[in-house]
Design an enzyme around this catalytic site. Structure first.
Site, mmCIF file in Angstrom:
data_model
loop_
_atom_site.group_PDB
_atom_site.id
_atom_site.type_symbol
_atom_site.label_atom_id
_atom_site.label_comp_id
_atom_site.label_asym_id
_atom_site.label_seq_id
_atom_site.Cartn_x
_atom_site.Cartn_y
_atom_site.Cartn_z
ATOM 1 N N THR A 1 0.868 -1.174 0.000
ATOM 2 C CA THR A 1 0.000 0.000 0.000
ATOM 3 C C THR A 1 0.898 1.215 0.000
ATOM 4 O OG1 THR A 1 -0.079 -0.137 2.393
ATOM 5 C CG2 THR A 1 -1.955 -0.998 1.228
ATOM 6 N N ASP B 1 11.052 8.194 -12.052
ATOM 7 C CA ASP B 1 11.039 7.812 -10.635
ATOM 8 C C ASP B 1 11.931 6.585 -10.471
ATOM 9 O OD1 ASP B 1 10.479 7.858 -7.960
ATOM 10 O OD2 ASP B 1 8.525 6.884 -8.131
#
Ligand code: ADP
Ligand code: MN
Length: 495
Positions: A240, A384
């Site tokens: 998560t 990223d």
């Protein structure tokens, strides 16, 4: 003698045999019960959506779908009432807070403009005045009335109209309904507490859209995938993050012959809570691929676009042969791809794995290669890239998490590339790879540019100058300069 009288000596006699047989009976019954109702496996442990018990799971789905349909109809009615009340009036009121389907979750596209307008309208009127905030403490004027019971009863019935619109009172048209004060007051009390409860619910809904698990809409989407047989089981959550939740699933059967669903899948659910995405605007806003669409979209659509972007970027990488997850399907903000790992265990991130110096060197050259491929063949900058988004699996490095990747001609594309290079070269220099280029050398090696500045500040300044030059060119000529694209080739579109 004893002031409390003689002790009762006639104690309830109970033989040992009786006690034993009673215990035996209990045990027997327990056994029987266990046999009849085998204990349900803890839900949290097992897979949380399976295709095995199709019957019950589709019942649940049916119920959820029905409820959603009811809610939608209810909201539609509410909207009609709102319209009727507002008419052509310049001042309008909104029932938005009484809607069942929260706008973020809402699926029908025709109301999207609608809610945006009402949400951001600074002139929006207050909530319709419904139940008075106070004035029904116990037995007020309303109750101890000396008035005619019938008149009063009718008045009470009429007053029910003032309850919050979500409070179902029935229409009672053509009926001479008379409510006693007692009933009316009880109802009023109830309507008031309902109103508060629902306000709280709406609030909660708005903020919790995917804390750990997923919101009902997403859950339904996942159910549908399992029900369609595309996925066999969704076993649980792998990660998560701030912007997404990733689940593991076992693949099922594909509807079409030509497409094979991998045995294990990763499901990336982009969070529909919007706060986190605000600071990502800069990636997508200036990405010309999405330029036309960005301005007209509401936040929910933008989140779907992240998922879409990840899909397109993964496809480009796949086509170039870069090790990365393979796209299975995209549904709204849910992206299903192949799972990197085995038996539900995801491959470790590069930051979590200890590689031999040989593997480390191998990984470095592989990444150098992949960065060049990404730039030249896919016309992409990861944006990223770091040891957090590279997985070590099957003796090689796999790239993941490319929803934010942009094309090199993105107004900040080269800055993103430089940041990627810094992460990579720092990681490998610290990891003891003597051959690792420094960030500036790596940047030039990947981009094919020849920036000669020998210190970071100047280097960065040159990068920004290049970006600016490109933007000016776009302003004047409406197209990108090809000076730092792939040898003048047109960018590769797979869309
Ligand atoms: P975020 O934007 O939340 O960082 P990522 O795409 O990086 O999303 O996924 C988060 C984590 O989930 C990853 O670090 C990785 O551990 C796991 N993960 C994501 N995709 C896959 C996949 N295809 N196979 C295995 N694990 C995955
Ligand atoms: Mn990540």
């Amino acid at each position: 003698q004893c002031p409390w009288g003689a002790p009762n000596t006639t104690s309830i006699s109970c033989s040992l045999a009786d006690v034993m047989s009673e215990q035996l009976a209990k045990e027997l019954q327990l056994e029987e019960e266990n046999a009849a109702f085998p204990e349900v496996v803890a839900v949290a442990e097992g897979p949380f959506i399976t295709g095995e018990n199709i019957d019950t799971s589709s019942d649940l789905m049916l119920a959820q779908m029905l409820q959603m349909e009811f809610d939608r109809e209810y909201d539609a009615q509410l909207r009609r009432e709102e319209k009727k009340i507002n008419g052509d009036s310049k001042v309008s009121i909104s029932f938005e807070n009484y809607r069942k389907v929260h706008p973020y979750d809402s699926d029908s596209s025709e109301d999207e403009v609608d809610w945006q307008d009402t949400r951001h309208d600074p002139y929006r009127a207050d909530k319709p005045t419904t139940t008075p905030r106070k004035g029904f403490v116990g037995k007020g004027k309303d109750i101890t009335t000396k008035h005619d019971e019938v008149v009063c009863g009718r008045k009470n019935t009429a007053r029910m109209e003032n309850f919050a619109p979500e409070f179902q009172v029935g229409d009672g048209i053509g009926m001479d309904l008379k409510l006693s004060n007692q009933v009316f007051n009880a109802l009023k009390q109830h309507a008031y507490s309902e109103e508060r409860r629902s306000a709280r619910l709406h609030e909660k809904k708005e903020h919790s859209t995917a804390e750990k698990a997923v919101d009902p809409k997403t859950r339904l989407l996942l159910y549908k995938m399992v029900n369609a047989g595309m996925l066999e089981t969704i076993t649980g959550c792998i990660s998560t993050g701030k912007e997404s939740v990733v689940f593991h699933a076992y693949g099922g059967k594909s509807a079409t012959e030509d497409k094979v669903i991998p045995p294990e899948c990763a499901i990336k659910v982009f969070k529909t809570t919007l706060n986190e995405f605000k600071n990502r605007d800069k990636y997508i806003k200036d990405d010309y691929r999405f330029k036309d669409r960005f301005s007209k979209l509401n936040p929910r659509k933008i989140i779907r676009m992240w998922a879409e972007k990840e899909m397109h970027n993964l496809t480009r990488m796949q086509n170039a042969g870069i090790p990365c997850p393979q796209v299975v399907i995209l549904k709204k903000h849910v992206l299903v791809m192949s799972f990197i790992g085995q038996d539900q265990v995801p491959a470790p991130k590069l930051k979590d794995v200890t590689l031999s110096s040989e593997d480390m060197k191998k990984a470095y050259y592989q990444i150098l290669n992949m960065m060049q491929q990404l730039y030249k063949e896919c016309n992409l900058v990861h944006a990223d890239l770091s040891e957090y988004n590279m997985l070590w699996h099957d003796g090689k490095v796999w790239l993941i998490d490319v929803s934010q990747s942009v094309e090199p001609t993105h107004p900040h594309g080269l800055e993103f590339l430089f940041r990627d290079c810094r992460n990579v070269s720092q990681f490998f220099q610290k990891g003891g790879v003597a051959e690792a280029l420094n960030e500036r050398e790596l940047f030039n090696a990947v981009s094919g540019l020849n920036i000669t500045a020998d210190n970071e500040v100047d280097f960065q300044a040159e990068i920004e100058a290049l970006e600016k030059m490109n933007e000016d060119h776009v302003q004047n000529h409406g197209k990108k300069l090809s000076m730092f694209s792939n040898d003048g080739d047109p960018p590769i579109y797979d869309e």
